[in-house]
Scaffold this motif. Structure first.
Motif, PDB file in Angstrom:
ATOM      1  N   HIS D 455       0.829  -1.181   0.000  1.00  0.00           N
ATOM      2  CA  HIS D 455       0.000   0.000   0.000  1.00  0.00           C
ATOM      3  C   HIS D 455       0.867   1.234   0.000  1.00  0.00           C
ATOM      4  N   PRO D 456       0.384   2.282  -0.605  1.00  0.00           N
ATOM      5  CA  PRO D 456       1.180   3.517  -0.581  1.00  0.00           C
ATOM      6  C   PRO D 456       1.448   3.979   0.840  1.00  0.00           C
ATOM      7  N   ASP D 457       0.515   3.732   1.751  1.00  0.00           N
ATOM      8  CA  ASP D 457       0.871   4.151   3.111  1.00  0.00           C
ATOM      9  C   ASP D 457       0.711   3.012   4.105  1.00  0.00           C
ATOM     10  N   ALA D 458       1.224   1.883   3.726  1.00  0.00           N
ATOM     11  CA  ALA D 458       1.290   0.802   4.691  1.00  0.00           C
ATOM     12  C   ALA D 458       2.470   1.022   5.627  1.00  0.00           C
ATOM     13  N   ASP D 459       2.791   2.257   5.822  1.00  0.00           N
ATOM     14  CA  ASP D 459       3.918   2.616   6.674  1.00  0.00           C
ATOM     15  C   ASP D 459       3.517   2.403   8.112  1.00  0.00           C
ATOM     16  N   ILE D 460       3.861   1.232   8.616  1.00  0.00           N
ATOM     17  CA  ILE D 460       3.255   0.812   9.862  1.00  0.00           C
ATOM     18  C   ILE D 460       3.696   1.666  11.037  1.00  0.00           C
ATOM     19  N   GLU D 461       4.853   2.298  10.905  1.00  0.00           N
ATOM     20  CA  GLU D 461       5.340   3.076  12.039  1.00  0.00           C
ATOM     21  C   GLU D 461       4.597   4.381  12.184  1.00  0.00           C
ATOM     22  N   SER D 462       3.900   4.779  11.130  1.00  0.00           N
ATOM     23  CA  SER D 462       3.179   6.043  11.239  1.00  0.00           C
ATOM     24  C   SER D 462       1.922   5.879  12.069  1.00  0.00           C
ATOM     25  N   PHE D 463       1.518   4.631  12.329  1.00  0.00           N
ATOM     26  CA  PHE D 463       0.326   4.437  13.146  1.00  0.00           C
ATOM     27  C   PHE D 463       0.723   4.238  14.600  1.00  0.00           C
ATOM     28  N   PRO D 464      -0.033   4.803  15.487  1.00  0.00           N
ATOM     29  CA  PRO D 464       0.404   4.809  16.883  1.00  0.00           C
ATOM     30  C   PRO D 464       0.426   3.434  17.545  1.00  0.00           C
ATOM     31  N   ARG D 465      -0.438   2.525  17.125  1.00  0.00           N
ATOM     32  CA  ARG D 465      -0.515   1.209  17.758  1.00  0.00           C
ATOM     33  C   ARG D 465      -0.674   1.298  19.254  1.00  0.00           C
ATOM     34  N   GLU D 466      -1.524   2.182  19.696  1.00  0.00           N
ATOM     35  CA  GLU D 466      -1.834   2.177  21.120  1.00  0.00           C
ATOM     36  C   GLU D 466      -3.328   2.400  21.258  1.00  0.00           C
ATOM     37  N   GLU D 467      -3.818   2.333  22.477  1.00  0.00           N
ATOM     38  CA  GLU D 467      -5.257   2.410  22.672  1.00  0.00           C
ATOM     39  C   GLU D 467      -5.830   3.697  22.084  1.00  0.00           C
ATOM     40  N   VAL D 468      -7.039   3.585  21.540  1.00  0.00           N
ATOM     41  CA  VAL D 468      -7.631   4.726  20.852  1.00  0.00           C
ATOM     42  C   VAL D 468      -8.059   5.808  21.833  1.00  0.00           C
ATOM     43  N   ALA D 469      -8.413   6.956  21.270  1.00  0.00           N
ATOM     44  CA  ALA D 469      -8.841   8.083  22.095  1.00  0.00           C
ATOM     45  C   ALA D 469     -10.129   7.715  22.841  1.00  0.00           C
ATOM     46  N   PRO D 470     -10.350   8.349  23.992  1.00  0.00           N
ATOM     47  CA  PRO D 470     -11.542   8.007  24.791  1.00  0.00           C
ATOM     48  C   PRO D 470     -12.846   8.127  24.019  1.00  0.00           C
ATOM     49  N   SER D 471     -12.925   9.115  23.115  1.00  0.00           N
ATOM     50  CA  SER D 471     -14.196   9.288  22.409  1.00  0.00           C
ATOM     51  C   SER D 471     -14.507   8.084  21.537  1.00  0.00           C
TER      52      SER D 471
END
Lengths: 123, 161, 136, 506, 81
Positions: D455-471
């Protein structure tokens, strides 16, 4: 495949032919839709509309009275349908001007199929 | 499909064809007049809000087709489409809601405080509602056309061939 | 037999039209063609409603003698005396329903065309089999 | 004054919000979300109150324009309708809170029309539910359908194709419904449901009525994705934006099921479709086939959203099965499953949305234990949802299946009992596959996690990989808790509300 | 009701529908669809549904045609079937 579809359609058409031919004649005054009172004793809508449209709303065109008074809620729904179509086209086709320009500049040198890069990323 | 003269996209930019432009400019006021007649005379003859609105939209589209979308901005702006359709439908909905708040049923026009007999009030209610429908339909259909044609920011961009 | 024909021929024709439209939707490969078929069979349903509303020797559902002026005295009197014959006017209810159905048809067509333009921008084709190839 | 207006409030407020959201949104962008949220909040309160009111005081009718029903249109709020509206508003409120972040990520710049369309969708659903007029039902069906097409089209690259396919199918379905309605109108001369129900017994034998009913059932079957007519569903759910799917999947097909229940049990007599013509058996067998097909296909999927889409086909089958059993227990099971499945599917799709926002994909083969460690709450909600889908006792999913099994035994339809059990097993297979990956599979290296995706942005490090925001987290957890609570209080729900819905003669 | 008129127009209607579906040039197909809509409007008028006929004429022969043509202009004109 195409032949099979054709066969199914012909069968469906035959069923529908049979179905409509068992209906009461068009314009039959004894058809349930043209009675004054239904089999269950409730008034039939069309009879009431024709008789009372003018005295109820002072409007000779019965279709207008039904459209905008007796069944006005349907017409509200109809307007919402049109509105929904407008909003749907808005959602599908229109973007914010700024992003649009950026995307356009981005893709100017690229091939046509690269156009919706922004949309295709999250798959 | 064919481009217009000098590579200008005839659907969007100014498209300078005197005869087409002039004749459509001549016709459009009459279409609009007839559209208004259809809206306001819907009580007595065929017609009503939707038909009148669609004819109004047709008059806007005619100008858009004949002189191009950019030129037609002088007549009906692109930005008016969505708010216009909201407002037109709001006229309808608010009429209904006001009868609800005045103690009647939803869309029970006889509750409207117009100071007339009941059936005349209903007649007026029908007229108000039809005007709302006409505004909504005219604006929405024009907006749909504009969305289909696309933004002016895209003009000449490689991917609208 | 003739009575049956007179009472049903319009239905039969319109059912045939319905099936033709459905055939177009199901078998045509070009998406615009599918949309045209969709329009055809939607209007077949509209016509079938309208056909079902008609009555022999009846007139359009606008009160007679009311063309010119508002509050025409004759019409008012006729209405007040309850002298309006229901058999004299065509059933207006299906007409009203079909006005709504026509609007729904336009709305659907508009959205479908918007989708077609988006599809063409993304894939450069409107042919179903080519589209399937390019999608995979 | 407010009591007689209860039926009309929810749909009209949604319509008002649908008009105001784009209008105000063009002035200040943020307002559209606020309008939608406000309308949703008010409507949830109104819906819960009206459910209480209807259960206590009986049916409420609202005559539009003051015209008596066969002349005008009426809205009928009976226990079934009030229940459905409550389900729709509660689930949609939770999803709406969740959707804000997802829209920011997946539909950037298009939030104003998005919320307007969502409001239209909900208005359409609620209008379908409360209406007492068959043609009005068609109009609102079209409003919700147009909104659905738009929501599906705003998604990934193939989304417009899926939306177009659904548009064709959906319009054919709606037209079939309209055609069937013409037959019914011709045979009865009325459009009002109660009026038609009174007239129909006199003309049950006519061919026109049977064909009209068949056309309507086929049309609605397309909308509810009943087994051979489900073709539009998998692509549509997969390619739509996560925010859209979370609105459509839990409620959309259920509304079709609701219309089917309404027409077959309330407009027609229950005895008619189960004994005079063999429609109930047909629906039952189709539903059974759909359950097995959906479950088997779900096992074969590699992508979480696609798997959930196929599982939706199976779950709609449960509802159809309950209806096809044509006995009170089956109906209770079906209605309870509408509620339970709305919560379960919403929960699972919210989890899918969370995953897409944090790790950028929802590909099952790339799930690993690191996921669970980084996002413990999201995965806990997923586990609860999955257990409920399988039908493990304390969760809600068990009880609707339980009623369906009881209904099957009551009817003597042993094959259906077997089908339900087998499908539970199949559910277990495909959900345990996901759970196994997230609980037992050691964390993947960066390369493995990326897989062979280019994928053009399968740049896995750009995703935080932590729990999502409370909302986003809170709505997911609310639904997860809701599943357990619904399971615990199911006896109360059934005895207080759902028992009232069983029509006479079933 | 004038059933002779109706019959003739119904035959034309069916023919127009088939031509619209068979034409390989989409623009021609759309124009035929407009003709079809106009026929439908005519038949509505003959059957006494003046309002429906009016609407069908404005919408089918006007708006829908324009929208279709815009869409074809934006996409492509040829069709394989």
């Amino acid at each position: 495949m195409k032949r099979f579809v054709l066969l199914v359609l012909i069968a469906f058409g035959a069923l529908m032919f049979y179905g409509v031919s068992t209906l009461p004649d068009r314009a039959d005054p004894r058809a349930p839709a043209n009675l004054e009172e239904s089999a269950a004793g409730s008034p039939v809508a069309q009879d009431y509309y024709i008789r009372h449209a003018y005295e109820d709303a002072h409007t000779p065109n019965m279709v207008t009275v039904i459209l905008a008074d007796y069944r006005a809620y349907d017409t509200l729904g109809e307007t919402m349908v049109i509105f929904a179509a407008g909003l749907a086209c808005f959602l599908i086709l229109r973007r914010r001007r700024q992003e649009d320009l950026e995307e356009w500049e981005e893709s100017e040198g690229l091939e046509e199929s690269e156009e919706s890069k922004e949309d295709g990323t999250r798959s | 499909m064919e481009r217009g003269r000098e590579g200008i996209d005839p659907m969007r930019g100014y498209y300078d064809d005197r005869i087409v432009a002039l004749s459509s400019r001549l016709v459009v006021p009459f279409i609009q007049l007839f559209a208004l007649y259809v809206v306001f005379h819907g009580h007595y003859s065929p017609g009503g809000g939707f038909q009148g609105g669609a004819m109004l939209a047709a008059s806007f589209l005619l100008i858009r087709l004949s002189v191009g979308s950019d030129g037609a901005q002088l007549q009906f702006r692109k930005g008016w489409g969505t708010p216009g359709s909201s407002i037109g439908t709001l006229i309808y909905l608010v009429t209904g809601l006001s009868t609800l708040l005045l103690g009647g049923y939803f869309l029970d026009y006889s509750q409207l405080p117009l100071g007339m007999g009941e059936s005349e009030t209903r007649s007026m209610g029908i007229l108000i509602v039809e005007i709302g429908v006409a505004v909504a339909v005219a604006c929405t259909l024009t907006a749909i056309y504009d969305d289909l044609v696309g933004e002016e920011g895209r003009r000449g961009s490689p991917h609208d061939a | 037999m003739l009575d049956f024909f007179l009472g049903h021929y319009a239905y039969l024709f319109l059912v045939a039209l319905f099936v033709v439209g459905l055939y177009g939707v199901v078998t045509k490969r070009n998406l615009v063609k599918k949309l045209i078929g969709l329009n055809i069979f939607q209007s077949a349903i509209i016509l079938i409603y309208v056909a079902g509303a008609s009555k022999w020797n009846a007139t359009v559902p606008i009160l007679e003698g009311s063309g010119a002026s508002y509050g025409d005295a004759g019409v008012a009197q006729e209405a007040a005396h309850g002298a309006i014959e229901a058999a004299h006017y065509i059933n207006p209810l299906p007409h009203t329903l079909m006005l709504t159905a026509i609007v729904v048809g336009v709305a659907t067509t508009g959205v479908a065309l918007a989708l077609l333009i988006t599809i063409h921008r993304r894939y450069g084709t409107l042919d179903e089999s080519e589209l399937l190839e390019r999608m995979s | 004054m407010i009591d007689q207006n209860l039926p009309v409030l929810v749909p009209v407020l949604f319509l008002l919000a649908a008009l105001l959201a784009p209008l105000l949104g063009q002035w200040r962008r943020g307002l559209s979300y606020l309008v939608a949220l406000l309308a949703s909040l008010v409507n949830t309160a109104v819906a819960l109150y009206s459910l209480y009111y209807v259960v206590v005081n009986g049916i409420v009718r609202h005559k539009f324009g003051g015209w008596v029903p066969p002349i005008g249109i009426e809205y009928v709020l009976d226990p079934l309708a009030a229940f459905m509206i409550a389900v729709v508003t509660v689930v949609s409120l939770v999803v709406l809170v969740h959707s804000r972040q997802v829209v920011k990520v997946e539909l950037a710049g298009r939030d104003v029309p998005f919320y307007g369309v969502v409001m239209l969708l909900l208005a359409g659903f609620c209008g379908i539910v409360v209406t007492g007029d068959l043609f009005n039902l068609y109009v609102f069906l079209e409003i919700s359908s147009l909104a659905t097409y738009a929501l599906i089209a705003a998604g990934e690259k193939p989304a417009p194709v899926a939306a177009f396919r659904y548009l064709i199918m959906g319009t054919i379905g709606a037209s079939f419904y309209l055609f069937g309605l013409w037959f019914i109108y011709n045979m009865t001369g009325s459009l009002n449901m109660a009026d038609i129900a009174a007239i129909l017994p006199g003309v049950y034998g006519e061919t026109g009525v049977i064909i009209g009913l068949l056309l309507m059932v086929v049309g609605i079957g397309i909308k509810m994705a009943l087994f051979p007519l489900h073709g539009w569903l998998p692509d549509a759910y997969t390619y739509a934006s996560s925010a859209s799917t979370a609105f459509i999947a839990p409620i959309g097909t259920k509304i079709g099921a609701y219309v089917l229940i309404r027409i077959l049990l309330y407009v027609f007599e229950p005895g008619y479709f189960s004994s005079q013509i063999p429609l109930a058996d047909v629906i039952m067998w189709l539903a059974a086939a759909g359950i097995l097909y959906g479950s088997v296909m779900a096992i074969a999927q590699k992508e979480l959203k696609r798997m959930l889409a196929y599982s939706s086909i199976a779950q709609v089958g449960y509802i159809g099965l309950g209806l096809g059993l044509a006995n009170p227990l089956g109906l209770i099971g079906a209605v309870l499953h509408v509620l339970n499945h709305a919560f379960m599917k919403a929960c699972l799709f919210l989890v899918a949305g969370n995953l897409r926002v944090t790790i950028g994909h929802s590909d099952i083969s790339r799930f690993d234990a690191a996921l669970r460690r980084k996002m413990p709450w999201t995965m806990a909600a997923f586990t609860v949802g999955a257990l409920s889908m399988i039908g493990i006792p304390p969760t809600a999913g068990f009880f609707s299946k339980w009623y369906l099994v009881l209904g099957g035994i009551d009817r003597g339809a042993w094959i259906m009992v077997v089908v339900i059990l087998v499908s539970s097993l199949l559910n277990a297979v495909y959900f345990f596959r996901v759970l196994e990956n997230t609980y037992f599979r050691p964390a993947l290296s960066m390369d493995e996690a990326m897989g062979d995706y280019d994928h053009p942005d399968a740049d896995i490090e750009s995703f935080p990989r932590e729990e999502v925001a409370p909302s986003m987290l809170v709505p997911t957890l609310v639904l997860g808790t809701g599943i357990v609570l619904l399971g615990i209080f199911n006896a109360f729900i059934v005895s207080a509300v759902i028992r009232l819905m069983v029509p006479a003669g079933l | 009701m004038h059933w002779e008129f109706e019959l003739v127009i119904l035959v034309f209607l069916l023919a127009a529908a088939i031509v619209a579906l068979r034409s390989k040039d989409l623009l021609a197909a759309v124009v035929t669809l407009s003709v079809y809509s106009f026929m439908a409007a005519l038949i509505c008028a003959v059957m006494g549904a003046v309002d429906v006929g009016f609407t069908e004429a404005v919408v089918g022969a006007g708006i829908t045609g324009v929208l279709f043509i815009v869409a074809i202009y934006q996409t492509e004109r040829k069709s394989v079937d």
